[in-house]
Design a protein around this motif. Structure first.
Motif, PDB file in Angstrom:
ATOM      1  N   LEU A 161       0.766  -1.206   0.082  1.00  0.00           N
ATOM      2  CA  LEU A 161       0.014   0.010  -0.146  1.00  0.00           C
ATOM      3  C   LEU A 161       0.706   1.256   0.023  1.00  0.00           C
ATOM      4  O   LEU A 161       0.448   2.191  -0.855  1.00  0.00           O
ATOM      5  CB  LEU A 161      -0.974   0.143   0.948  1.00  0.00           C
ATOM      6  CG  LEU A 161      -2.088  -0.881   1.008  1.00  0.00           C
ATOM      7  CD1 LEU A 161      -3.161  -0.933   2.233  1.00  0.00           C
ATOM      8  CD2 LEU A 161      -3.005  -0.415  -0.190  1.00  0.00           C
ATOM      9  N   VAL A 162       1.910   1.531   1.018  1.00  0.00           N
ATOM     10  CA  VAL A 162       2.754   2.489   0.839  1.00  0.00           C
ATOM     11  C   VAL A 162       3.636   2.858  -0.408  1.00  0.00           C
ATOM     12  O   VAL A 162       3.371   3.855  -0.821  1.00  0.00           O
ATOM     13  CB  VAL A 162       3.680   2.305   1.977  1.00  0.00           C
ATOM     14  CG1 VAL A 162       4.643   3.449   1.759  1.00  0.00           C
ATOM     15  CG2 VAL A 162       3.154   2.589   3.358  1.00  0.00           C
ATOM     16  N   LEU A 173       5.940  10.628   3.346  1.00  0.00           N
ATOM     17  CA  LEU A 173       5.888   9.420   3.511  1.00  0.00           C
ATOM     18  C   LEU A 173       5.222   9.042   4.807  1.00  0.00           C
ATOM     19  O   LEU A 173       4.444   8.225   4.914  1.00  0.00           O
ATOM     20  CB  LEU A 173       7.134   8.629   3.608  1.00  0.00           C
ATOM     21  CG  LEU A 173       7.238   7.076   3.372  1.00  0.00           C
ATOM     22  CD1 LEU A 173       6.669   6.871   2.130  1.00  0.00           C
ATOM     23  CD2 LEU A 173       8.604   6.803   3.388  1.00  0.00           C
ATOM     24  N   ALA A 174       5.213  10.012   5.861  1.00  0.00           N
ATOM     25  CA  ALA A 174       4.289   9.811   7.116  1.00  0.00           C
ATOM     26  C   ALA A 174       2.822  10.023   6.834  1.00  0.00           C
ATOM     27  O   ALA A 174       2.138   9.260   7.320  1.00  0.00           O
ATOM     28  CB  ALA A 174       4.828  10.751   8.100  1.00  0.00           C
ATOM     29  N   ARG A 175       2.608  11.000   5.921  1.00  0.00           N
ATOM     30  CA  ARG A 175       1.160  11.146   5.482  1.00  0.00           C
ATOM     31  C   ARG A 175       0.685   9.911   4.698  1.00  0.00           C
ATOM     32  O   ARG A 175      -0.692   9.567   4.781  1.00  0.00           O
ATOM     33  CB  ARG A 175       0.830  12.367   4.807  1.00  0.00           C
ATOM     34  CG  ARG A 175       1.127  13.489   5.641  1.00  0.00           C
ATOM     35  CD  ARG A 175       1.085  14.993   5.024  1.00  0.00           C
ATOM     36  NE  ARG A 175      -0.287  15.198   4.425  1.00  0.00           N
ATOM     37  CZ  ARG A 175      -1.293  15.763   5.334  1.00  0.00           C
ATOM     38  NH1 ARG A 175      -0.846  16.241   6.514  1.00  0.00           N
ATOM     39  NH2 ARG A 175      -2.652  16.024   4.816  1.00  0.00           N
ATOM     40  N   ARG A 225       5.724   8.787  13.344  1.00  0.00           N
ATOM     41  CA  ARG A 225       6.090  10.147  13.199  1.00  0.00           C
ATOM     42  C   ARG A 225       7.101  10.803  13.591  1.00  0.00           C
ATOM     43  O   ARG A 225       7.341  12.071  13.301  1.00  0.00           O
ATOM     44  CB  ARG A 225       4.616  10.712  14.041  1.00  0.00           C
ATOM     45  CG  ARG A 225       3.498  10.339  13.867  1.00  0.00           C
ATOM     46  CD  ARG A 225       2.390  11.064  14.357  1.00  0.00           C
ATOM     47  NE  ARG A 225       2.071  12.612  13.769  1.00  0.00           N
ATOM     48  CZ  ARG A 225       1.987  13.520  14.590  1.00  0.00           C
ATOM     49  NH1 ARG A 225       1.636  13.424  15.714  1.00  0.00           N
ATOM     50  NH2 ARG A 225       2.104  14.914  14.035  1.00  0.00           N
ATOM     51  N   ARG A 226       7.924  10.188  14.279  1.00  0.00           N
ATOM     52  CA  ARG A 226       9.062  10.645  14.702  1.00  0.00           C
ATOM     53  C   ARG A 226      10.424  10.143  13.864  1.00  0.00           C
ATOM     54  O   ARG A 226      11.506  10.876  13.892  1.00  0.00           O
ATOM     55  CB  ARG A 226       9.407  10.136  16.064  1.00  0.00           C
ATOM     56  CG  ARG A 226       8.421  10.830  17.164  1.00  0.00           C
ATOM     57  CD  ARG A 226       8.360   9.988  18.492  1.00  0.00           C
ATOM     58  NE  ARG A 226       7.637  10.853  19.478  1.00  0.00           N
ATOM     59  CZ  ARG A 226       6.471  10.946  19.575  1.00  0.00           C
ATOM     60  NH1 ARG A 226       5.744  10.432  18.639  1.00  0.00           N
ATOM     61  NH2 ARG A 226       5.968  11.609  20.716  1.00  0.00           N
ATOM     62  N   VAL A 231      15.032   7.934   6.685  1.00  0.00           N
ATOM     63  CA  VAL A 231      14.857   6.679   7.485  1.00  0.00           C
ATOM     64  C   VAL A 231      13.607   5.792   7.275  1.00  0.00           C
ATOM     65  O   VAL A 231      13.938   4.542   7.227  1.00  0.00           O
ATOM     66  CB  VAL A 231      15.326   7.133   8.984  1.00  0.00           C
ATOM     67  CG1 VAL A 231      15.345   5.883   9.951  1.00  0.00           C
ATOM     68  CG2 VAL A 231      16.653   7.769   9.017  1.00  0.00           C
ATOM     69  N   LEU A 232      12.514   6.276   7.330  1.00  0.00           N
ATOM     70  CA  LEU A 232      11.459   5.598   7.365  1.00  0.00           C
ATOM     71  C   LEU A 232      11.597   4.773   6.048  1.00  0.00           C
ATOM     72  O   LEU A 232      10.855   3.628   5.898  1.00  0.00           O
ATOM     73  CB  LEU A 232      10.038   6.466   7.275  1.00  0.00           C
ATOM     74  CG  LEU A 232       8.852   5.937   7.269  1.00  0.00           C
ATOM     75  CD1 LEU A 232       8.463   4.462   8.217  1.00  0.00           C
ATOM     76  CD2 LEU A 232       7.606   6.882   7.374  1.00  0.00           C
ATOM     77  N   LYS A 233      11.860   5.244   4.969  1.00  0.00           N
ATOM     78  CA  LYS A 233      11.771   4.800   3.590  1.00  0.00           C
ATOM     79  C   LYS A 233      12.716   3.581   3.588  1.00  0.00           C
ATOM     80  O   LYS A 233      12.547   2.518   3.083  1.00  0.00           O
ATOM     81  CB  LYS A 233      12.240   5.576   2.527  1.00  0.00           C
ATOM     82  CG  LYS A 233      12.305   5.243   1.056  1.00  0.00           C
ATOM     83  CD  LYS A 233      12.467   6.236   0.035  1.00  0.00           C
ATOM     84  CE  LYS A 233      12.454   5.668  -1.274  1.00  0.00           C
ATOM     85  NZ  LYS A 233      12.474   6.968  -2.449  1.00  0.00           N
TER      86      LYS A 233
END
Length: 256
Positions: A161-162, A173-175, A225-226, A231-233
C-alpha cells in the motif's frame, strides 16, 4: 490454552501491531505464532486476519494528525471494502498454493517501486503533474489491487500500500503511512465481518492476540511520526525485501 501459548500470542501481537504500523508485514509474526499453538493453516490465517484489525484501528488513532482532509479519503473506502471482500472470497473459495507462489514477487515488486519511487515518477509523471481524473483513477486502482491482495493473504500489505500510494500521492511518507493505516483498518473491519460470518475462527486465540496488537499498533504509529522520511523509507524497503525473500524461500522449499 496454556499460559505459555497465551504469552507467545501476546508477544507476537505486540510485535505484529508495531511492525504493521511502521512498515507492514506483522502477519509474518502473528500467523506463525498461531500455527505454533496448534491451529491448522486456514483457521490460523482467518483468525490472524481478524486479530490484527484492532491494531490497525489503533494505528489510525496514533497517526490521525497526519491524515489528509476527510473529503479526500472517503472515496477510497468503498473501493477498500469491495476489494477486501473479493480477496476474502478468493481465500475461502480457492486453493492458496498458486497464489503463494506469486506473492513473493508481488512483495519484492512493491518494495522496488518504493525504493525507486523518484525514478518511476519521472517515467509515469509526478502526482502534481497528473490531471485530477487520471490521479483519481491511479489512486483507486492502487487501493483496489492492494485490498484484494490484503483480503486474500495480507502479508506485507503495508509495504504494498505504501509503495502504491506514494507513487500517486504528492505527500510525505508519514502522511502516506497514515492513509495506509486507515485503508488497513477498513480492510481489517471488512475481513472481521466476513470471516466472523463465514470463516473458521478460533475466538480464544483472537481474544488473546487482538489486545496486544492495539498496544503495538498505537506505539508503532507514534514511532513513524518521529522517524525522518529517509530513514522511514529505508526501514520499509529493507523490511519489504526481507519479507519477499523469506516468502520466496518458503514457497520454493514447500514446492521442493
Amino acid at each position: 490454552m496454556e499460559l505459555s501459548q497465551g504469552l507467545l500470542l501476546v508477544a507476537a501481537g505486540l510485535a505484529a501491531g508495531t511492525v504493521n504500523a511502521v512498515a507492514g508485514g506483522g502477519s509474518l509474526i502473528s500467523f506463525p505464532a498461531l500455527i505454533a499453538i496448534g491451529l491448522p493453516p486456514v483457521p490460523a490465517n482467518v483468525s490472524n486476519s481478524v486479530a490484527v484489525f484492532p491494531g490497525y484501528a489503533s494505528s489510525v488513532l496514533g497517526s490521525r494528525a497526519d491524515l489528509p482532509p476527510w473529503g479526500r479519503l472517503w472515496p477510497l473506502l468503498p473501493t477498500t471494502v469491495l476489494g477486501t471482500a473479493a480477496g476474502c472470497a478468493l481465500l475461502l473459495l480457492t486453493p492458496a498454493r498458486a497464489f503463494e507462489l506469486v506473492v513473493p514477487f508481488l512483495v519484492l515488486g512493491a518494495t522496488a517501486v518504493l525504493a525507486f519511487q523518484n525514478q518511476l515518477r519521472r517515467l509515469v509523471g509526478h502526482p502534481r503533474d497528473l490531471s485530477p481524473r487520471r490521479r483519481t483513477v491511479y489512486l483507486q486502482t492502487m487501493v483496489g489491487v492492494g485490498t484484494v491482495y490484503g483480503g486474500y493473504f495480507g502479508a506485507a500489505l503495508g509495504v504494498m500500500l505504501v509503495a502504491g500510494l506514494a507513487l500517486v500521492l504528492d505527500e510525505t511518507l508519514a502522511r502516506v503511512s497514515a492513509v495506509k493505516n486507515l485503508i488497513s483498518a477498513v480492510l481489517g473491519l471488512t475481513t472481521l465481518v466476513g470471516f466472523a460470518l463465514f470463516g473458521p475462527l478460533d475466538w480464544a486465540a483472537v481474544l488473546v492476540l487482538a489486545p496486544a496488537t492495539i498496544v503495538g499498533g498505537y506505539g508503532g504509529a507514534l514511532l513513524v511520526r518521529r522517524l525522518p522520511p529517509a530513514v522511514l523509507k529505508v526501514v520499509i524497503v529493507v523490511f519489504g525485501t526481507t519479507i519477499g525473500l523469506f516468502l520466496l524461500y518458503r514457497a520454493y522449499r514447500y514446492r521442493s
